[in-house]
Design an enzyme around this catalytic site. Structure first.
Site, PDB file in Angstrom:
ATOM      1  N   LYS A   1     122.174 -14.546 -43.589  1.00 36.61           N
ATOM      2  CA  LYS A   1     123.253 -15.473 -43.990  1.00 36.61           C
ATOM      3  C   LYS A   1     124.343 -14.713 -44.758  1.00 36.61           C
ATOM      4  O   LYS A   1     125.537 -14.941 -44.541  1.00 36.61           O
ATOM      5  CB  LYS A   1     122.664 -16.630 -44.827  1.00 36.61           C
TER       6      LYS A   1
ATOM      7  N   GLN B   1     117.538 -22.362 -50.254  1.00 36.66           N
ATOM      8  CA  GLN B   1     116.662 -21.782 -49.236  1.00 36.66           C
ATOM      9  C   GLN B   1     115.245 -22.355 -49.381  1.00 36.66           C
ATOM     10  O   GLN B   1     114.703 -22.412 -50.483  1.00 36.66           O
ATOM     11  CB  GLN B   1     116.662 -20.249 -49.377  1.00 36.66           C
TER      12      GLN B   1
ATOM     13  N   ASP C   1     123.688 -27.193 -44.958  1.00 34.64           N
ATOM     14  CA  ASP C   1     122.480 -27.193 -44.119  1.00 34.64           C
ATOM     15  C   ASP C   1     122.349 -28.521 -43.369  1.00 34.64           C
ATOM     16  O   ASP C   1     121.570 -28.634 -42.430  1.00 34.64           O
ATOM     17  CB  ASP C   1     121.227 -27.024 -44.993  1.00 34.64           C
TER      18      ASP C   1
HETATM   19  N1  GUN Z   1     114.203 -21.980 -44.452  1.00 33.74           N
HETATM   20  C1  GUN Z   1     114.002 -21.736 -43.145  1.00 33.74           C
HETATM   21  N2  GUN Z   1     115.079 -22.142 -42.427  1.00 33.74           N
HETATM   22  C2  GUN Z   1     115.966 -22.651 -43.314  1.00 33.74           C
HETATM   23  C3  GUN Z   1     117.267 -23.222 -43.189  1.00 33.74           C
HETATM   24  O1  GUN Z   1     117.845 -23.356 -42.105  1.00 33.74           O
HETATM   25  N3  GUN Z   1     117.851 -23.617 -44.354  1.00 33.74           N
HETATM   26  C4  GUN Z   1     117.250 -23.483 -45.555  1.00 33.74           C
HETATM   27  N4  GUN Z   1     117.898 -23.915 -46.631  1.00 33.74           N
HETATM   28  N5  GUN Z   1     116.044 -22.970 -45.709  1.00 33.74           N
HETATM   29  C5  GUN Z   1     115.410 -22.544 -44.595  1.00 33.74           C
END
Ligand code: GUN
Length: 290
Positions: free
Chosen positions: A53, A97, A120
């Site tokens: 990210k 996350q 998200d």
């Molecule tokens: N953990 C695994 N995939 C994701 C995601 O797409 N967003 C977030 N915030 N945590 C994750």
């Protein structure tokens, strides 16, 4: 040979499109979009995802802040920190996350995020806006899948889409998007579904988001189906330096002999989740600046 749906390429195209828009902002002395990423604790795979990210932010020219907290942080302190980000006009969007340490309620934390900054797309308000004229920020993985379907001109109207996996983050929102936005006939299967294959064999478009390597075999797929594999599990592989490789839920080698189009793992849906996060952050920025 089926069409191999190249999520890596589409994600790169999307990031290039956003990078051009960010360059135009910077050229006219406007501040770029700013994404904040909250990480609590020290989950191994989370580090890999978060690095992806951050690299995407760098690639498109976004500002970003990584906010790393100890696993002992309390839920109350985390919610207070989120309240601060909700009010901070210099932050356009942020994510927490997952997974979180067990003593913190994911639902409480997610619902404390202001929906307009929830890039998200996890909050109830964003979930509930799917398919309405007032869609806000769509959940990143299903949004990425819809973008793949759109950019590969896969016909959906009146087609039978079978979604395997009804999770709140992928299967459930995707089935709504397939129904409302893509006008497909939708069947949702989950861990209590009896005789899964009778359903999967009916699919014109089969989406699998379970996390069980090899769950979908060739005999469970209709000839000519479009197959979207969301699974990304680590399986041991001593031939790899890391000791593991990523595996999807679909037996790619066999199923690709009969599918009309199929996503590989890695390089299919995975890169699209990050591209969607970037698209959502750009949308949140634009909404705030309208
Ligand atoms: N953990 C695994 N995939 C994701 C995601 O797409 N967003 C977030 N915030 N945590 C994750």
């Amino acid at each position: 040979m089926p069409t191999i749906i190249d999520g890596k390429k589409i994600a790169t195209d999307i990031k290039n499109e956003i990078a051009d828009r960010v360059k135009a902002l910077r050229d006219s002395d406007e501040r770029p979009p700013h994404l904040a990423i909250i990480v609590v604790g020290d989950d191994g795979p989370s580090h890999t995802y978060v690095n992806g990210k951050i690299n995407a932010c760098k690639a498109v020219g976004f500002d970003y802040s990584l906010m790393q907290f100890a696993a002992t942080m309390t839920e109350q302190k985390l919610v207070k920190h989120i309240d601060g980000l909700n009010a901070d006009e210099d932050i356009d969007g942020f994510i927490v996350q997952l997974p979180l340490p067990e003593h913190i309620s994911v639902q409480t934390v997610i619902e404390s995020i202001a929906p307009k900054k929830d890039v998200d797309g996890f909050t109830n308000q964003n979930f509930g806006s799917i398919g309405s004229k007032h869609e806000l920020l769509l959940p990143a993985t299903p949004f990425g899948i819809m973008e793949l379907i759109r950019r590969y001109s896969i016909e959906t109207e009146g087609k039978h889409c079978v979604v395997v996996g009804a999770s709140r983050l992928v299967g459930a929102p995707l089935s709504l998007m397939m129904l409302e936005d893509a006008r497909a006939t939708v069947t949702v299967c989950h861990k209590y579904t009896v005789n899964l294959a009778t359903h999967t064999k009916e699919a014109d478009i089969l989406v699998v988001a379970v996390g069980k390597p090899g769950l979908i075999t060739k005999d469970m797929v209709k000839e000519g189906a479009v197959v979207i594999d969301v699974g990304t599990s680590r399986v041991e592989d001593s031939s790899k330096k890391s000791g593991f490789r990523l595996s999807g839920d679909v037996d790619f080698e066999e199923v690709s002999k009969i599918a009309s189009a199929i996503t590989p793992v890695p390089g299919g849906v995975g890169p699209m989740t990050i591209a969607s996060l970037i698209l959502n952050t750009m949308s949140a920025y634009e909404s705030a600046h309208e």
